[in-house]
Design an enzyme around this catalytic site. Structure first.
Site, mmCIF file in Angstrom:
data_model
loop_
_atom_site.group_PDB
_atom_site.id
_atom_site.type_symbol
_atom_site.label_atom_id
_atom_site.label_comp_id
_atom_site.label_asym_id
_atom_site.label_seq_id
_atom_site.Cartn_x
_atom_site.Cartn_y
_atom_site.Cartn_z
ATOM 1 N N CYS A 186 47.978 -0.331 10.486
ATOM 2 C CA CYS A 186 48.540 -1.653 9.791
ATOM 3 C C CYS A 186 47.236 -2.008 8.881
ATOM 4 C CB CYS A 186 48.665 -2.965 10.796
ATOM 5 S SG CYS A 186 49.972 -2.490 11.871
ATOM 6 N N ARG A 227 45.933 4.171 4.816
ATOM 7 C CA ARG A 227 46.085 3.953 6.173
ATOM 8 C C ARG A 227 47.340 4.451 7.030
ATOM 9 N NH1 ARG A 227 41.575 -0.092 7.558
ATOM 10 N NH2 ARG A 227 42.801 -0.916 9.342
ATOM 11 N N TRP A 271 52.305 -0.551 10.563
ATOM 12 C CA TRP A 271 52.279 1.042 11.395
ATOM 13 C C TRP A 271 53.202 0.786 12.517
ATOM 14 C CZ3 TRP A 271 50.146 4.060 15.303
ATOM 15 C CH2 TRP A 271 50.005 5.297 15.093
ATOM 16 N N GLY A 325 46.722 -4.498 15.133
ATOM 17 C CA GLY A 325 46.132 -4.347 16.644
ATOM 18 C C GLY A 325 47.457 -4.475 17.547
ATOM 19 N N GLU A 378 41.391 23.263 14.299
ATOM 20 C CA GLU A 378 41.793 22.512 13.133
ATOM 21 C C GLU A 378 42.629 23.137 12.080
ATOM 22 O OE1 GLU A 378 41.083 19.515 12.141
ATOM 23 O OE2 GLU A 378 41.076 19.398 10.081
ATOM 24 N N LYS A 436 45.830 20.754 10.607
ATOM 25 C CA LYS A 436 46.234 20.604 9.308
ATOM 26 C C LYS A 436 47.894 21.072 9.133
ATOM 27 C CE LYS A 436 44.081 18.685 8.718
ATOM 28 N NZ LYS A 436 42.813 17.742 9.417
ATOM 29 N N LYS A 478 46.256 6.896 8.809
ATOM 30 C CA LYS A 478 44.881 7.273 8.368
ATOM 31 C C LYS A 478 43.879 6.878 9.714
ATOM 32 C CE LYS A 478 41.862 9.435 6.217
ATOM 33 N NZ LYS A 478 41.776 10.920 6.540
HETATM 34 C C1 F6R Z 1 43.866 14.909 11.222
HETATM 35 C C2 F6R Z 1 43.224 13.588 11.372
HETATM 36 C C3 F6R Z 1 43.029 12.702 12.727
HETATM 37 C C4 F6R Z 1 41.778 12.162 12.853
HETATM 38 C C5 F6R Z 1 41.897 11.328 14.130
HETATM 39 C C6 F6R Z 1 40.554 10.756 14.153
HETATM 40 O O1 F6R Z 1 43.621 15.145 10.008
HETATM 41 O O2 F6R Z 1 43.108 12.977 10.163
HETATM 42 O O3 F6R Z 1 43.335 13.882 13.695
HETATM 43 O O4 F6R Z 1 40.828 13.075 12.809
HETATM 44 O O5 F6R Z 1 42.849 10.427 13.955
HETATM 45 O O6 F6R Z 1 40.108 9.530 13.169
HETATM 46 P P1 F6R Z 1 38.713 9.318 12.882
HETATM 47 O O7 F6R Z 1 38.014 10.350 12.433
HETATM 48 O O8 F6R Z 1 39.085 8.086 11.866
HETATM 49 O O9 F6R Z 1 38.097 8.739 14.163
#
Ligand code: F6R
Length: 602
Positions: free
Chosen positions: A2, A27, A75, A100, A478, A482, A597
């Site tokens: 969100c 996000r 979200w 949250g 990874e 992806k 995100k």
């Molecule tokens: C995959 C992706 C997620 C983040 C995960 C952790 O492409 O982006 O798997 O890596 O949600 O997010 P951060 O790195 O922001 O803690």
């Protein structure tokens, strides 16, 4: 996850809110809404799906004069992505937006329902506005009612509330989810991150956990558990990274292409001729440290896994890596000779943040590797190294992974240097390789065209196995992540040597194996693993500097002088592979379904 925006002032509010929400799109969200109070007039618009739906609904409306306004991209966590569940949530005369999770919402909701309150949504958020209105009946001011409401909430939240009973005021509170206040003269802005207010506000204050208060024209009053609080604003950066895609089809594509530039940024001032320096770290930061524990999620976890090989091999320091959400509940044994490292692109991932808080409670020294300055994880850590990847808008992480891995490689050398476990000769060799990385990350037209052509053969099948050994195993994980994130095809990463212990049973011509076959690391070992799969008729896409006869498809890589160079080159190949397959499948690769995100809930 969100996103919240808010604005109080005389400017046109609808556009400020919608533009702000647009900046938070990256996000991830599934619905959006805004609410505005101008004098005794109250306006509210909500729409599911993309912001253009909300824009369409608000077309005929324009705000006038002074007013207060809040907006939200949601979200879904509690309840489906419907218009009723979208924020802002309405009580009888007040609106609330929230980011949250309110952990005790069920208990509050039952109490309110017993009082006769009718709930329209399935969300935890709606309890805030009804609880506020209940308190407002008994308290002597709207602020006192808000304060009482906040004191009752448990969990992580950032929230804004507006009410007809105080039509000149925005009430705010933050605990565990990000929120900031922007200032420009009498105008006050709120947002979950600074992108929505860059170019609008000139100064900013990043709220701390447990802070709440209210804003009126030209003034903000801040409180915490101890009472009223002074705060210092800081200048807000004006360096707004344009949301434009620079001619690329998707942000993700742009972000893959810019990896070579950002990598230079990551190294700047840190990779010197004969040493690695981090100004962010005190000279004695590693004194007394004999082990490293890393916690992260998703892609960041994969960069952590890669680094475990480097910390042990190069720096000769024991290194364990754990998925943050698992670490939180395992009652881990932590000793204070362990450095606790968190890795996060956003710096707001709830599981990673909570793991960090646990480590701090256990007395461990902490270091975060993060892409977002002033984020919760950075602020919570004893020290932070920023990855300098720039804003990453594509939900599927690319340049963040590349820069995280680079920082960790640098850190392994740095520790080796400090703890004298690495010779000058090896250090020099590693630095020479490091300095070549930006060149390795350049996407050539030829490579991209090849992946575009080849992708059409990989749109079906019953699954993908990305396989590799050593550091190429986390890269395989990874690559698979992806692909599954943006193509919605099933993909797994596996250690190549482990296939024969089970997964090889799946092998047939419809099983696509993406084999990472570096020349500089265990080539013969992985070659025999791939031969075993080929003998069972699996379709093989080999990625290697060395031609491989049994490959059905082959991508020849160019750099084979150092495993990390091969790693980064193969990383780009797997990113483009996922991108081209997903574009052919017609998917929105920047905003894949069901993903956010920044994952600020558990
Ligand atoms: C995959 C992706 C997620 C983040 C995960 C952790 O492409 O982006 O798997 O890596 O949600 O997010 P951060 O790195 O922001 O803690």
């Amino acid at each position: 996850m969100c996103g919240i925006v808010g604005y109080l002032g005389k400017k046109e509010k609808k556009e400020i809110l919608l533009d702000g929400l647009q900046e938070l799109e990256y996000r991830g969200y599934d619905s959006a809404g805004i609410a505005i109070i101008e004098g005794d007039k109250l306006y509210n618009f909500k729409a599911i799906g993309k912001l253009k739906n909300l824009r369409e609904k608000t077309k005929a409306y324009e705000s006038e004069g002074f007013g207060i306004s809040i907006g939200h991209t949601r979200w879904a966590t509690h309840g489906k992505p419907t218009e009723l569940n979208a924020h802002p949530h309405l009580g009888a005369y007040s609106y609330v937006v929230h980011n949250g999770i309110i952990e005790n919402y069920q208990e509050i909701k039952e109490e309110l329902q017993a009082d006769g309150v009718n709930f329209l949504s399935q969300t935890d958020t709606e309890t805030i506005v009804h609880l506020f209105e209940k308190n407002n009946k008994y308290e002597n001011s709207a602020f006192a009612a808000f304060e009482k409401t906040i004191q009752r909430l448990r969990g992580a939240y950032a929230t804004l509330l507006i009410t007809e009973s105080a039509p000149d005021t925005i009430f705010f509170a933050k605990n565990g989810s990000p929120m900031l206040i922007g200032f420009n003269g009498d105008d006050i802005y709120f947002a979950s991150s600074d992108t929505p207010i860059i170019g609008k506000a000139t100064e900013v204050y990043y709220l701390e956990d447990g802070e709440y208060g209210y804003a009126k024209e030209g003034e903000v009053k801040l409180f915490d558990g101890q009472g009223k609080k002074n705060f210092t604003k800081q200048a807000l950066t004006t360096d707004k990274i344009s949301a434009q895609k620079d001619g690329y089809r998707f942000f993700m594509e742009k972000e893959i292409y810019e990896q070579n530039h950002v990598m230079s940024e990551t190294m700047m001032g840190r990779v010197l001729d004969n040493s690695i320096e981090f100004n962010e770290l005190d000279a004695n930061f590693f004194d007394g440290i004999s082990a490293i524990k890393i916690c992260a999620c998703g892609t960041s976890y994969h960069s952590a896994l890669t680094s475990a090989y480097l910390f042990e091999r190069i720096a000769k320091v024991r290194c364990d890596v754990e998925i943050a959400s698992e670490f939180r509940y395992k009652e881990p044994l932590l000793t204070d000779d362990t450095l606790f490292i968190t890795i996060s692109q956003s710096g707001e991932t709830a599981d990673t943040l909570e793991a960090l808080k646990m480590a701090k409670r256990a007395g461990l020294k902490s270091l975060s590797i993060c892409n977002v300055d002033n984020s919760s994880i950075v602020r919570e850590s004893d020290a932070a190294i920023l990855t300098r990847a720039g804003i990453e808008k594509g939900v599927a992480s690319t340049k963040a992974f590349a820069t995280q891995t680079m920082v960790l490689w640098m850190l392994a050398l740095y520790v080796g240097q400090k703890q004298k476990t690495i010779s000058d000769e090896i250090l020099k060799r590693e630095i020479d390789a490091m300095l070549q990385t930006p060149k390795v990350l350049i996407v050539t037209e030829k490579l991209h065209a090849k992946l575009y052509r080849l992708s059409k053969r990989y749109l079906h099948g019953h699954g993908f196995f990305f396989i590799g050994r050593d550091i190429f195993f986390p890269l395989a994980l990874e690559g698979a992540l992806k692909l599954k994130e943006i193509s919605y095809l099933h993909a797994e990463g596996y250690p190549a040597g482990e296939m024969k212990h089970g997964p090889i049973a799946l092998a047939d011509s419809e099983l696509f194996t993406i084999a990472l076959m570096p020349k500089s690391m265990h080539y013969d070992k992985i070659k025999s693993n791939v031969e075993e799969l080929s003998a069972r008729d699996a379709t093989i896409l080999a990625i290697s500097p060395k031609p491989f006869e049994l490959a059905d498809d082959f991508i020849q890589t160019a750099y084979d002088s150092h495993p990390m160079l091969e790693f980064f080159e193969m990383m780009v190949v797997t990113q483009l592979f996922a991108l081209e397959i997903s574009i052919r499948l017609g998917n929105d690769v920047d905003m894949p379904r069901n993903l956010a995100k920044s994952v600020t809930v558990e």
